[in-house]
Design a protein around this motif. Structure first.
Motif, PDB file in Angstrom:
ATOM      1  N   SER A  97      18.199 -30.498   7.694  1.00 51.25           N
ATOM      2  CA  SER A  97      17.020 -31.316   7.406  1.00 51.25           C
ATOM      3  C   SER A  97      16.371 -30.940   6.089  1.00 51.25           C
ATOM      4  CB  SER A  97      15.999 -31.151   8.534  1.00 51.25           C
ATOM      5  OG  SER A  97      16.589 -31.469   9.756  1.00 51.25           O
ATOM      6  N   THR A  98      16.620 -29.716   5.623  1.00 47.22           N
ATOM      7  CA  THR A  98      15.965 -29.271   4.398  1.00 47.22           C
ATOM      8  C   THR A  98      16.738 -29.672   3.152  1.00 47.22           C
ATOM      9  OG1 THR A  98      17.117 -27.189   4.661  1.00 47.22           O
ATOM     10  CG2 THR A  98      14.885 -27.302   5.490  1.00 47.22           C
ATOM     11  N   LEU A  99      17.930 -30.268   3.318  1.00 47.70           N
ATOM     12  CA  LEU A  99      18.754 -30.550   2.139  1.00 47.70           C
ATOM     13  C   LEU A  99      18.191 -31.669   1.279  1.00 47.70           C
ATOM     14  CD1 LEU A  99      22.386 -30.210   3.491  1.00 47.70           C
ATOM     15  CD2 LEU A  99      21.213 -28.723   1.900  1.00 47.70           C
ATOM     16  N   ALA A 100      17.425 -32.587   1.877  1.00 47.55           N
ATOM     17  CA  ALA A 100      16.813 -33.665   1.104  1.00 47.55           C
ATOM     18  C   ALA A 100      15.347 -33.766   1.517  1.00 47.55           C
ATOM     19  CB  ALA A 100      17.537 -34.981   1.350  1.00 47.55           C
ATOM     20  N   SER A 101      14.605 -34.560   0.741  1.00 44.26           N
ATOM     21  CA  SER A 101      13.177 -34.660   1.056  1.00 44.26           C
ATOM     22  C   SER A 101      12.979 -35.329   2.414  1.00 44.26           C
ATOM     23  CB  SER A 101      12.460 -35.439  -0.039  1.00 44.26           C
ATOM     24  OG  SER A 101      13.143 -36.650  -0.288  1.00 44.26           O
ATOM     25  N   ASP A 102      13.839 -36.297   2.712  1.00 45.32           N
ATOM     26  CA  ASP A 102      13.770 -36.942   4.021  1.00 45.32           C
ATOM     27  C   ASP A 102      14.698 -36.198   4.984  1.00 45.32           C
ATOM     28  OD1 ASP A 102      13.443 -38.617   6.092  1.00 45.32           O
ATOM     29  OD2 ASP A 102      14.617 -40.276   5.264  1.00 45.32           O
ATOM     30  N   PRO A 103      14.194 -35.702   6.112  1.00 45.39           N
ATOM     31  CA  PRO A 103      15.064 -34.919   7.017  1.00 45.39           C
ATOM     32  C   PRO A 103      16.286 -35.677   7.499  1.00 45.39           C
ATOM     33  CG  PRO A 103      12.771 -34.870   7.757  1.00 45.39           C
ATOM     34  CD  PRO A 103      12.816 -35.771   6.566  1.00 45.39           C
ATOM     35  N   VAL A 104      16.125 -37.004   7.760  1.00 48.11           N
ATOM     36  CA  VAL A 104      17.265 -37.779   8.267  1.00 48.11           C
ATOM     37  C   VAL A 104      18.366 -37.862   7.202  1.00 48.11           C
ATOM     38  CG1 VAL A 104      18.003 -40.025   9.090  1.00 48.11           C
ATOM     39  CG2 VAL A 104      15.842 -39.075   9.859  1.00 48.11           C
ATOM     40  N   VAL A 105      17.945 -38.108   5.950  1.00 43.84           N
ATOM     41  CA  VAL A 105      18.940 -38.145   4.870  1.00 43.84           C
ATOM     42  C   VAL A 105      19.597 -36.778   4.715  1.00 43.84           C
ATOM     43  CG1 VAL A 105      19.260 -38.535   2.406  1.00 43.84           C
ATOM     44  CG2 VAL A 105      17.702 -39.981   3.681  1.00 43.84           C
ATOM     45  N   GLY A 106      18.779 -35.731   4.816  1.00 43.80           N
ATOM     46  CA  GLY A 106      19.324 -34.376   4.724  1.00 43.80           C
ATOM     47  C   GLY A 106      20.361 -34.117   5.797  1.00 43.80           C
ATOM     48  N   GLN A 107      20.059 -34.542   7.028  1.00 47.08           N
ATOM     49  CA  GLN A 107      21.030 -34.383   8.122  1.00 47.08           C
ATOM     50  C   GLN A 107      22.325 -35.113   7.800  1.00 47.08           C
ATOM     51  OE1 GLN A 107      21.159 -32.934  11.086  1.00 47.08           O
ATOM     52  NE2 GLN A 107      19.140 -31.986  11.199  1.00 47.08           N
ATOM     53  N   HIS A 108      22.172 -36.332   7.248  1.00 46.68           N
ATOM     54  CA  HIS A 108      23.355 -37.133   6.948  1.00 46.68           C
ATOM     55  C   HIS A 108      24.229 -36.433   5.904  1.00 46.68           C
ATOM     56  CE1 HIS A 108      24.452 -41.516   7.654  1.00 46.68           C
ATOM     57  NE2 HIS A 108      25.548 -40.853   7.355  1.00 46.68           N
ATOM     58  N   ILE A 109      23.577 -35.944   4.832  1.00 45.08           N
ATOM     59  CA  ILE A 109      24.329 -35.252   3.775  1.00 45.08           C
ATOM     60  C   ILE A 109      25.022 -34.017   4.353  1.00 45.08           C
ATOM     61  CG2 ILE A 109      24.091 -33.969   1.621  1.00 45.08           C
ATOM     62  CD1 ILE A 109      21.753 -35.775   0.920  1.00 45.08           C
ATOM     63  N   GLY A 110      24.265 -33.250   5.135  1.00 46.56           N
ATOM     64  CA  GLY A 110      24.823 -32.011   5.692  1.00 46.56           C
ATOM     65  C   GLY A 110      26.027 -32.280   6.565  1.00 46.56           C
ATOM     66  N   ILE A 111      25.901 -33.299   7.454  1.00 43.93           N
ATOM     67  CA  ILE A 111      27.013 -33.606   8.359  1.00 43.93           C
ATOM     68  C   ILE A 111      28.242 -34.040   7.564  1.00 43.93           C
ATOM     69  CG2 ILE A 111      27.779 -35.240  10.118  1.00 43.93           C
ATOM     70  CD1 ILE A 111      25.026 -35.059  11.347  1.00 43.93           C
ATOM     71  N   MET A 112      27.998 -34.862   6.534  1.00 42.09           N
ATOM     72  CA  MET A 112      29.095 -35.347   5.689  1.00 42.09           C
ATOM     73  C   MET A 112      29.844 -34.172   5.047  1.00 42.09           C
ATOM     74  SD  MET A 112      29.619 -38.589   5.003  1.00 42.09           S
ATOM     75  CE  MET A 112      30.114 -39.777   3.807  1.00 42.09           C
ATOM     76  N   LEU A 113      29.075 -33.259   4.424  1.00 38.71           N
ATOM     77  CA  LEU A 113      29.703 -32.140   3.722  1.00 38.71           C
ATOM     78  C   LEU A 113      30.428 -31.219   4.687  1.00 38.71           C
ATOM     79  CD1 LEU A 113      26.995 -31.214   1.085  1.00 38.71           C
ATOM     80  CD2 LEU A 113      29.234 -32.186   0.693  1.00 38.71           C
ATOM     81  N   VAL A 114      29.788 -30.972   5.837  1.00 38.57           N
ATOM     82  CA  VAL A 114      30.395 -30.068   6.807  1.00 38.57           C
ATOM     83  C   VAL A 114      31.700 -30.652   7.334  1.00 38.57           C
ATOM     84  CG1 VAL A 114      30.080 -29.349   9.178  1.00 38.57           C
ATOM     85  CG2 VAL A 114      28.373 -28.782   7.495  1.00 38.57           C
ATOM     86  N   GLU A 115      31.684 -31.976   7.624  1.00 35.94           N
ATOM     87  CA  GLU A 115      32.917 -32.617   8.109  1.00 35.94           C
ATOM     88  C   GLU A 115      34.010 -32.560   7.047  1.00 35.94           C
ATOM     89  OE1 GLU A 115      33.797 -33.916  10.924  1.00 35.94           O
ATOM     90  OE2 GLU A 115      31.945 -33.869  12.061  1.00 35.94           O
ATOM     91  N   LEU A 116      33.600 -32.703   5.779  1.00 36.86           N
ATOM     92  CA  LEU A 116      34.590 -32.606   4.702  1.00 36.86           C
ATOM     93  C   LEU A 116      35.207 -31.205   4.679  1.00 36.86           C
ATOM     94  CD1 LEU A 116      35.764 -34.246   2.399  1.00 36.86           C
ATOM     95  CD2 LEU A 116      34.052 -33.272   0.897  1.00 36.86           C
ATOM     96  N   GLY A 117      34.364 -30.184   4.849  1.00 40.15           N
ATOM     97  CA  GLY A 117      34.889 -28.818   4.899  1.00 40.15           C
ATOM     98  C   GLY A 117      35.855 -28.623   6.049  1.00 40.15           C
ATOM     99  N   VAL A 118      35.473 -29.171   7.229  1.00 43.15           N
ATOM    100  CA  VAL A 118      36.360 -29.068   8.399  1.00 43.15           C
ATOM    101  C   VAL A 118      37.690 -29.739   8.098  1.00 43.15           C
ATOM    102  CG1 VAL A 118      36.666 -29.776  10.785  1.00 43.15           C
ATOM    103  CG2 VAL A 118      34.455 -28.975  10.039  1.00 43.15           C
ATOM    104  N   GLY A 119      37.616 -30.957   7.510  1.00 37.28           N
ATOM    105  CA  GLY A 119      38.846 -31.692   7.233  1.00 37.28           C
ATOM    106  C   GLY A 119      39.760 -30.941   6.282  1.00 37.28           C
TER     107      GLY A 119
END
Lengths: 138, 150
Positions: A97-119
């Protein structure tokens, strides 16, 4: 590794779609079924088909095992790096939630990056195991 | 071959249970990669098994007793599809109600795996990473020795 013309033609037709589908699963995992694990495995499957049909040497020219080792650790580092980025942004470890000013956007970015790392890690692990089997032929 | 067919059937079963994400993984890992790796192993080790002269009595006893214990343990589990089972009471309703608003990700499975259970998934990735490193260490060192010999 000489192979049949039918197999070679079929593989040529099939592999691009397998890899495209893997990328779709990777980046569409937020909306439909799928995610990093599945995408990594499907991408690795496409790559394994390639090296089975067109020979191990060609596959190795495409993706050397040294690069594969970098990818193997790079995915895990991306995952944990996102967690550390969250720490620097003022949150808890892996609190996107801290990755962007909006917590929802931050969650989205974080999930995207984490999934990319997993992949990346899953693909590299599968391909590296396959390489290890192939290259240590008796 | 048989394990690949089995994995495909399991993937179909998971789809009918509405667990599409798991079915995906099962079809790709079990049906695809595992079969290839199993065939590669057989081609590297040979098809015949070395006969063990002694009857494996103690391992057989351990397997039977462990299996009996596990079957005994299932008698305590809630019925299949039971709506008031503990697993449906604890955090699942919370996840289902708030996951989409908090993460903006429509696929709840992805939201739980990557966000709520971020630590677990990090651990899983570490397991895969160490599996890859382990295989590289086991099989890679042999290749290096061969290169030195040549």
């Amino acid at each position: 590794m000489p192979s049949d013309v039918v197999i070679r033609t079929l593989a040529k037709l099939l592999i691009p779609f397998v890899m495209l589908f893997a990328l779709y699963v990777q980046f569409h995992g937020d909306f439909g079924p799928g995610g990093g694990f599945q995408a990594g495995v499907i991408f690795a499957a496409g790559f394994i088909i390639y090296s089975l049909v067109f020979g191990f040497k060609n596959a190795k020219r495409l993706l050397s095992s040294a690069l594969l080792r970098w990818l193997l650790s790079g995915g895990l580092l991306l995952y944990s790096g996102v967690g550390i980025a969250c720490l620097f942004a003022g949150g808890n470890y892996l609190d996107y939630s801290t990755l962007a000013s909006d917590p929802v956007v931050g969650q989205h970015i974080g999930i995207m990056l984490v999934e990319l790392g997993v992949g990346i890690t899953v693909f590299a692990a599968m391909a590296a195991i396959f390489y290890a089997f192939e290259s240590s032929d008796p | 071959m048989l394990s690949g067919v089995f994995s495909l059937l399991m993937a179909g079963l998971f789809v009918t249970l509405d667990a599409v994400d798991v079915a995906f993984t099962e079809a790709a890992v079990g049906g695809g990669i595992t079969t290839v790796l199993l065939l590669a192993t057989i081609s590297r080790t040979g098809e015949t098994e070395k006969r063990n002269p002694a009857f494996p009595l103690i391992p057989l006893m351990i397997v039977i007793s462990t299996g009996a214990l596990l079957i005994y343990g299932t008698s305590d589990m809630p019925l299949f599809g039971d709506a008031i089972a503990p697993i449906h009471q604890h955090v699942s309703p919370l996840y289902l109600s708030e996951a989409q608003n908090k993460t903006g990700v429509p696929n709840v499975v992805t939201a739980i795996l990557a966000s709520y259970r971020g630590y677990d998934t990090l651990g899983e990735v570490t397991v895969i990473f160490s599996a890859g490193v382990g295989v590289l260490l086991l099989l890679g060192s042999k290749r290096r020795r061969d290169e030195n010999a040549v």
